[in-house]
Scaffold this motif. Structure first.
Motif, short mmCIF file in Angstrom:
data_model
loop_
_atom_site.label_atom_id
_atom_site.label_comp_id
_atom_site.label_asym_id
_atom_site.label_seq_id
_atom_site.Cartn_x
_atom_site.Cartn_y
_atom_site.Cartn_z
N ASN A 77 30.65 -35.32 -25.08
CA ASN A 77 31.83 -35.67 -24.29
C ASN A 77 32.81 -34.51 -24.15
O ASN A 77 33.39 -34.30 -23.09
CB ASN A 77 32.50 -36.92 -24.87
CG ASN A 77 31.69 -38.16 -24.56
OD1 ASN A 77 31.75 -38.68 -23.45
ND2 ASN A 77 30.88 -38.61 -25.50
N ALA A 78 32.99 -33.73 -25.21
CA ALA A 78 33.88 -32.57 -25.15
C ALA A 78 33.30 -31.51 -24.21
O ALA A 78 34.01 -30.93 -23.38
CB ALA A 78 34.10 -31.98 -26.54
N ALA A 79 31.98 -31.26 -24.31
CA ALA A 79 31.35 -30.25 -23.45
C ALA A 79 31.40 -30.70 -21.99
O ALA A 79 31.69 -29.90 -21.10
CB ALA A 79 29.91 -30.00 -23.89
N GLN A 80 31.15 -31.98 -21.75
CA GLN A 80 31.24 -32.47 -20.36
C GLN A 80 32.67 -32.36 -19.84
O GLN A 80 32.88 -32.07 -18.65
CB GLN A 80 30.74 -33.92 -20.27
CG GLN A 80 29.22 -34.04 -20.29
CD GLN A 80 28.58 -33.40 -19.07
OE1 GLN A 80 28.42 -32.18 -19.01
NE2 GLN A 80 28.21 -34.20 -18.09
N ALA A 81 33.66 -32.58 -20.68
CA ALA A 81 35.06 -32.42 -20.26
C ALA A 81 35.32 -30.96 -19.88
O ALA A 81 35.92 -30.66 -18.84
CB ALA A 81 36.01 -32.87 -21.37
N LYS B 162 36.35 -41.08 -12.40
CA LYS B 162 35.58 -41.97 -13.30
C LYS B 162 34.72 -41.18 -14.28
O LYS B 162 34.84 -41.35 -15.49
CB LYS B 162 34.69 -42.92 -12.48
CG LYS B 162 35.43 -43.80 -11.49
CD LYS B 162 36.27 -44.86 -12.18
CE LYS B 162 36.97 -45.74 -11.16
NZ LYS B 162 38.00 -46.59 -11.79
N HIS B 163 33.84 -40.32 -13.77
CA HIS B 163 32.92 -39.61 -14.69
C HIS B 163 33.69 -38.64 -15.59
O HIS B 163 33.64 -38.74 -16.81
CB HIS B 163 31.83 -38.88 -13.89
CG HIS B 163 30.89 -39.82 -13.21
ND1 HIS B 163 29.84 -40.44 -13.86
CD2 HIS B 163 30.85 -40.28 -11.94
CE1 HIS B 163 29.20 -41.23 -13.02
NE2 HIS B 163 29.79 -41.15 -11.84
N TYR B 164 34.39 -37.68 -14.97
CA TYR B 164 35.16 -36.70 -15.76
C TYR B 164 36.20 -37.40 -16.63
O TYR B 164 36.31 -37.12 -17.83
CB TYR B 164 35.81 -35.69 -14.80
CG TYR B 164 36.84 -34.79 -15.44
CD1 TYR B 164 36.54 -33.99 -16.54
CD2 TYR B 164 38.15 -34.73 -14.93
CE1 TYR B 164 37.50 -33.17 -17.12
CE2 TYR B 164 39.12 -33.91 -15.50
CZ TYR B 164 38.79 -33.14 -16.60
OH TYR B 164 39.75 -32.33 -17.18
N ALA B 165 36.95 -38.33 -16.04
CA ALA B 165 37.98 -39.04 -16.81
C ALA B 165 37.37 -39.78 -18.00
O ALA B 165 37.97 -39.85 -19.08
CB ALA B 165 38.73 -40.03 -15.90
N GLY B 166 36.16 -40.30 -17.80
CA GLY B 166 35.46 -41.01 -18.88
C GLY B 166 35.11 -40.09 -20.04
O GLY B 166 35.28 -40.45 -21.21
N TYR B 167 34.63 -38.88 -19.73
CA TYR B 167 34.31 -37.91 -20.79
C TYR B 167 35.57 -37.53 -21.58
O TYR B 167 35.54 -37.42 -22.80
CB TYR B 167 33.68 -36.64 -20.21
CG TYR B 167 32.36 -36.85 -19.49
CD1 TYR B 167 31.30 -37.51 -20.12
CD2 TYR B 167 32.15 -36.38 -18.20
CE1 TYR B 167 30.09 -37.70 -19.47
CE2 TYR B 167 30.95 -36.56 -17.54
CZ TYR B 167 29.92 -37.22 -18.17
OH TYR B 167 28.72 -37.40 -17.54
N VAL B 168 36.68 -37.31 -20.85
CA VAL B 168 37.94 -36.93 -21.51
C VAL B 168 38.41 -38.07 -22.44
O VAL B 168 38.76 -37.83 -23.60
CB VAL B 168 39.03 -36.61 -20.46
CG1 VAL B 168 40.40 -36.46 -21.12
CG2 VAL B 168 38.67 -35.34 -19.68
N ALA B 169 38.37 -39.30 -21.93
CA ALA B 169 38.84 -40.44 -22.73
C ALA B 169 37.97 -40.62 -23.98
O ALA B 169 38.47 -40.85 -25.08
CB ALA B 169 38.84 -41.71 -21.88
N LYS B 170 36.65 -40.51 -23.80
CA LYS B 170 35.73 -40.71 -24.93
C LYS B 170 35.89 -39.59 -25.96
O LYS B 170 35.88 -39.85 -27.17
CB LYS B 170 34.28 -40.76 -24.41
CG LYS B 170 33.26 -41.19 -25.44
CD LYS B 170 33.39 -42.66 -25.81
CE LYS B 170 32.46 -43.05 -26.94
NZ LYS B 170 32.75 -44.40 -27.45
N ALA B 171 36.05 -38.35 -25.47
CA ALA B 171 36.25 -37.23 -26.41
C ALA B 171 37.51 -37.48 -27.24
O ALA B 171 37.50 -37.31 -28.46
CB ALA B 171 36.35 -35.91 -25.65
N ASN B 172 38.60 -37.90 -26.59
CA ASN B 172 39.84 -38.15 -27.33
C ASN B 172 39.68 -39.29 -28.33
O ASN B 172 40.21 -39.23 -29.44
CB ASN B 172 40.98 -38.43 -26.34
CG ASN B 172 41.53 -37.16 -25.74
OD1 ASN B 172 41.63 -36.14 -26.42
ND2 ASN B 172 41.86 -37.19 -24.47
N GLU B 173 38.93 -40.31 -27.93
CA GLU B 173 38.68 -41.44 -28.85
C GLU B 173 37.92 -40.94 -30.09
O GLU B 173 38.28 -41.28 -31.22
CB GLU B 173 37.85 -42.47 -28.07
CG GLU B 173 37.64 -43.79 -28.77
CD GLU B 173 36.63 -44.63 -28.00
OE1 GLU B 173 36.73 -44.73 -26.75
OE2 GLU B 173 35.71 -45.16 -28.65
#
Ligand code: MN
Length: 234
Positions: free
Chosen positions: A110-114, A68-79
């Motif tokens: 979001n990219a840094a968190q990913a 959830k957390h990591y996947a959320g950062y990846v999805a938001k960065a891509n968006e």
């Protein structure tokens, strides 16, 4: 089984309708998402099963943390990367390019968190811990005096980080250093090379340890740090 003749027409209509509907659904699923670019930021799989870090980190915690957390950062960065000139660049480059730009704050976060999370999950390993050997052990002694002094400082950095953030071991020139960063901040933007990180955001431990951040960090240091991976980052 035989149908009376009057059934055949409605049956044929029904069959045609079902075939058309199912084909339509299948085609709709195959349609790619409406994006300008392919996703830039890949979601890295967990390098071990979700329950492999128990009892130090529960499957429940890791499920939320990675899924959830990591996947959320990846999805938001891509968006946020859609239509950006940074789309398609390596993740570390995106982090470095956005760090000093207030207009790119959301993408940086979001990219840094990913990046930080993909690195964090790799720093851990089931039934690990113990003490490093070889070049890493020598560098730790040279930089901190002893392994015990080193882990004590790392624990203090994690405990002392007020609010969310990270406790890092970085290579600065030919010496190791311990630094804490807030929120998504990462040593990637300071020219220092990350070699180990511990996540001190509450989502990393709260389900298992509630407010006992120090207990969580001590157990992670004792049992889960993959010193071979850390040494490979030198
Ligand atoms: Mn986290």
């Amino acid at each position: 089984m035989r149908f009376p003749a009057w059934c055949s027409v409605p049956l044929l209509v029904l069959c045609c309708w079902m075939v058309a509907t199912l084909t339509g659904a299948a085609l709709a699923e195959e349609k790619p998402a409406v994006t300008d670019e392919q996703p830039t930021v890949a979601k890295e799989p967990l390098p071990y099963p979700q329950d492999a870090l128990e009892p130090v980190i529960s499957s429940f915690t890791l499920g939320f943390h990675h899924g959830k957390h990591y996947a959320g950062y990846v999805a938001k960065a891509n968006e946020l990367l859609q239509g950006s000139p940074l789309a398609g660049k390596p993740l570390a480059e995106i982090v470095q390019a956005t760090a000093a730009d207030p207009a790119q704050k959301a993408l940086f976060n979001n990219a840094a968190q990913a990046w930080n999370h993909a690195f964090y999950f790799r720093c851990l390993k089931p039934k690990a811990g113990g003490k490093p050997t070889g070049k890493l052990a020598k560098l730790i002694d040279e930089s901190f005096g002893s392994f015990e002094a080193f882990t004590g400082k790392l624990l203090e950095a994690g405990k002392g980080q007020f609010g969310s953030g990270w406790a890092w071991v970085v290579l600065d020139g030919d010496k190791l250093q311990i630094v804490a960063t807030a929120n998504a901040e990462t040593p990637l933007t300071t020219g220092k090379k990350p070699v180990l990180v511990l996540d001190v955001w509450e989502h990393a431990y709260y389900l298992d340890y509630q407010n006992r951040r120090a207990d969580h960090l001590q157990q992670v240091i004792n049992q889960l740090v993959d010193w071979e991976f850390v040494a490979s980052n030198l």
